[in-house]
Design a protein around this motif. Sequence first.
Motif, PDB file in Angstrom:
ATOM      1  N   TRP A  47      30.486   3.327  23.533  1.00  0.00           N
ATOM      2  CA  TRP A  47      29.089   2.935  23.764  1.00  0.00           C
ATOM      3  C   TRP A  47      28.907   1.426  23.809  1.00  0.00           C
ATOM      4  O   TRP A  47      27.828   0.940  24.114  1.00  0.00           O
ATOM      5  N   ARG A  48      29.963   0.675  23.507  1.00  0.00           N
ATOM      6  CA  ARG A  48      29.892  -0.782  23.652  1.00  0.00           C
ATOM      7  C   ARG A  48      30.270  -1.234  25.054  1.00  0.00           C
ATOM      8  O   ARG A  48      30.246  -2.431  25.340  1.00  0.00           O
ATOM      9  N   ARG A  49      30.617  -0.280  25.906  1.00  0.00           N
ATOM     10  CA  ARG A  49      30.980  -0.622  27.286  1.00  0.00           C
ATOM     11  C   ARG A  49      29.827  -0.396  28.243  1.00  0.00           C
ATOM     12  O   ARG A  49      30.018  -0.400  29.461  1.00  0.00           O
ATOM     13  N   THR A  50      28.640  -0.148  27.721  1.00  0.00           N
ATOM     14  CA  THR A  50      27.496   0.156  28.563  1.00  0.00           C
ATOM     15  C   THR A  50      26.247  -0.538  28.028  1.00  0.00           C
ATOM     16  O   THR A  50      26.186  -0.878  26.847  1.00  0.00           O
ATOM     17  N   ARG A  51      25.286  -0.727  28.909  1.00  0.00           N
ATOM     18  CA  ARG A  51      23.967  -1.195  28.497  1.00  0.00           C
ATOM     19  C   ARG A  51      22.918  -0.133  28.803  1.00  0.00           C
ATOM     20  O   ARG A  51      21.727  -0.409  28.793  1.00  0.00           O
ATOM     21  N   ASP A  52      23.375   1.078  29.065  1.00  0.00           N
ATOM     22  CA  ASP A  52      22.472   2.197  29.314  1.00  0.00           C
ATOM     23  C   ASP A  52      21.746   2.538  28.009  1.00  0.00           C
ATOM     24  O   ASP A  52      22.377   2.964  27.035  1.00  0.00           O
ATOM     25  N   PRO A  53      20.417   2.361  27.948  1.00  0.00           N
ATOM     26  CA  PRO A  53      19.713   2.611  26.690  1.00  0.00           C
ATOM     27  C   PRO A  53      19.831   4.046  26.209  1.00  0.00           C
ATOM     28  O   PRO A  53      19.831   4.297  25.005  1.00  0.00           O
TER      29      PRO A  53
ATOM     30  N   GLN B 158      24.695   8.821   9.260  1.00  0.00           N
ATOM     31  CA  GLN B 158      25.331   9.713   8.290  1.00  0.00           C
ATOM     32  C   GLN B 158      26.638  10.327   8.803  1.00  0.00           C
ATOM     33  O   GLN B 158      27.114  11.310   8.244  1.00  0.00           O
ATOM     34  N   THR B 159      27.223   9.764   9.871  1.00  0.00           N
ATOM     35  CA  THR B 159      28.420  10.360  10.460  1.00  0.00           C
ATOM     36  C   THR B 159      29.420   9.260  10.811  1.00  0.00           C
ATOM     37  O   THR B 159      29.043   8.205  11.308  1.00  0.00           O
ATOM     38  N   GLN B 160      30.697   9.516  10.580  1.00  0.00           N
ATOM     39  CA  GLN B 160      31.725   8.522  10.816  1.00  0.00           C
ATOM     40  C   GLN B 160      31.983   8.316  12.303  1.00  0.00           C
ATOM     41  O   GLN B 160      31.840   9.231  13.108  1.00  0.00           O
ATOM     42  N   VAL B 161      32.392   7.096  12.642  1.00  0.00           N
ATOM     43  CA  VAL B 161      32.643   6.741  14.036  1.00  0.00           C
ATOM     44  C   VAL B 161      33.676   7.670  14.660  1.00  0.00           C
ATOM     45  O   VAL B 161      33.507   8.148  15.788  1.00  0.00           O
ATOM     46  N   SER B 162      34.772   7.941  13.949  1.00  0.00           N
ATOM     47  CA  SER B 162      35.836   8.775  14.512  1.00  0.00           C
ATOM     48  C   SER B 162      35.347  10.174  14.849  1.00  0.00           C
ATOM     49  O   SER B 162      35.841  10.806  15.790  1.00  0.00           O
ATOM     50  N   THR B 163      34.369  10.675  14.098  1.00  0.00           N
ATOM     51  CA  THR B 163      33.796  11.987  14.378  1.00  0.00           C
ATOM     52  C   THR B 163      32.854  11.923  15.570  1.00  0.00           C
ATOM     53  O   THR B 163      32.809  12.840  16.400  1.00  0.00           O
ATOM     54  N   VAL B 164      32.117  10.827  15.685  1.00  0.00           N
ATOM     55  CA  VAL B 164      31.079  10.726  16.707  1.00  0.00           C
ATOM     56  C   VAL B 164      31.648  10.601  18.114  1.00  0.00           C
ATOM     57  O   VAL B 164      31.098  11.179  19.066  1.00  0.00           O
ATOM     58  N   ILE B 165      32.737   9.862  18.286  1.00  0.00           N
ATOM     59  CA  ILE B 165      33.232   9.559  19.639  1.00  0.00           C
ATOM     60  C   ILE B 165      33.376  10.811  20.514  1.00  0.00           C
ATOM     61  O   ILE B 165      32.813  10.868  21.617  1.00  0.00           O
ATOM     62  N   PRO B 166      34.126  11.841  20.095  1.00  0.00           N
ATOM     63  CA  PRO B 166      34.245  13.010  20.985  1.00  0.00           C
ATOM     64  C   PRO B 166      32.929  13.750  21.187  1.00  0.00           C
ATOM     65  O   PRO B 166      32.681  14.282  22.275  1.00  0.00           O
ATOM     66  N   TYR B 167      32.054  13.786  20.163  1.00  0.00           N
ATOM     67  CA  TYR B 167      30.748  14.423  20.330  1.00  0.00           C
ATOM     68  C   TYR B 167      29.906  13.662  21.349  1.00  0.00           C
ATOM     69  O   TYR B 167      29.238  14.260  22.192  1.00  0.00           O
ATOM     70  N   TRP B 168      29.923  12.350  21.239  1.00  0.00           N
ATOM     71  CA  TRP B 168      29.143  11.499  22.162  1.00  0.00           C
ATOM     72  C   TRP B 168      29.602  11.725  23.597  1.00  0.00           C
ATOM     73  O   TRP B 168      28.768  11.871  24.503  1.00  0.00           O
TER      74      TRP B 168
END
Length: 398
Positions: free
Chosen positions: A41-47, A59-69
């Motif tokens: 999400w740091r490679r975009t400026r899409d709001p 409330q969620t760790q970065v490593s968990t969020v990446i695949p969900y995102w």
Amino acid sequence: MSPRKRTATGAIPPPVSPERLASLRGPLLSWYDRNKRDLPWRRTRDPYAIWLSEVMLQQTQVSTVIPYWERFLARFPTVKALAAAPLDDVLSGWKGLGYYTRARNLHRAAQEVVERFGGKFPPTAEQLITLPGFGRYTAGAVASIAFGEPAPIVDGNVARVLSRLFEVEGLPGDRDREATLWTLAAALAAGERPGDFNQAMMEHGAATCRPESPLCLLCPVRDGCLAYRKGRVHELPPAKVRAAPRKLFLALAVWPHAGTLLFARRADKGLFGGLWELPAVEVEEATSEAEALQRLSTTLGAALTLEGSLGSVRRQLTHRDLTLRLLRVSGGPRPTKSPAFQELRWCTPQEAEALGMSTAMQRALDAVPGHGAREDAATVAAAKKQAPGRPRRKVKEG
């Protein structure tokens, strides 16, 4: 120089000089440019994409969020696609992340962006905060990162950095302390690259100015840190006293019929609000199976017969120690509605996969032999044979 206290009128005067602000902003931005993690999400400026990441990261760790995102964006690539999707699809895409109020607010906010702003995010924190689920932090993050507005943010990492840099006293949640932190954050955000600076503060708190074992020798603003000068890094901020999780026991009806199981959708408010579950009622630790069966019968408005116990599943939630007791039942006639739930539905295992369901309930469903969806004699016999010795599963909420 520590930030000054409130005046008699309740206002907070400017806490630091422009020179000191500059002495902190420059080194932190330079440190961020060298050390920032390469997050998608740091490679975009899409709001929309940035907003989604900020909501998921609560409330969620970065490593968990990446695949969900990544999966969520593939499923709902635009705010218009999210707004047009049924809520059940959104909750299903959120399955496993927990804190499902976030997903419901995400859906509602997407609809308002379409209805009120023509499908385009408003560029200011003042406008963003009017959307469902947009608190001061989320509004500031999206406005600064996506649109370059000098809007402040204060999350746990930023609060810790500011508390140490400026020797801010008070427990987390204290009103005066929070007001001081937001005033400091606003003063620091008022410069070039506000979005990058806000991310630098968060990154610094996560990687260097950590809650335990902070890496002060690697800190780019060590010389300007009041807590470091005074040997108070480990004192600030003081730890928040957390109450012990409350024990909660639920009895679940595992009711198979013709290849389906009965599922119920909870009311929107409360624990697991708006999510699907095996129909459940609250019980006590000492509640007998007969009493639990009676409560389930009353809740569903159906005369149930106990076919056997399928054991228990435990989940450690943030504020609750949850035990789910699975009771295999039969009965008739089969209910299609209940005042205790928004909706009842009989689903095959394949149909159940598409339901928005909590991780705790999914683990309970996993504990049902064959997902409980087959009513043949062999399955019933296997379930009854397995039930007495079935171990209790202890799983921490991720």
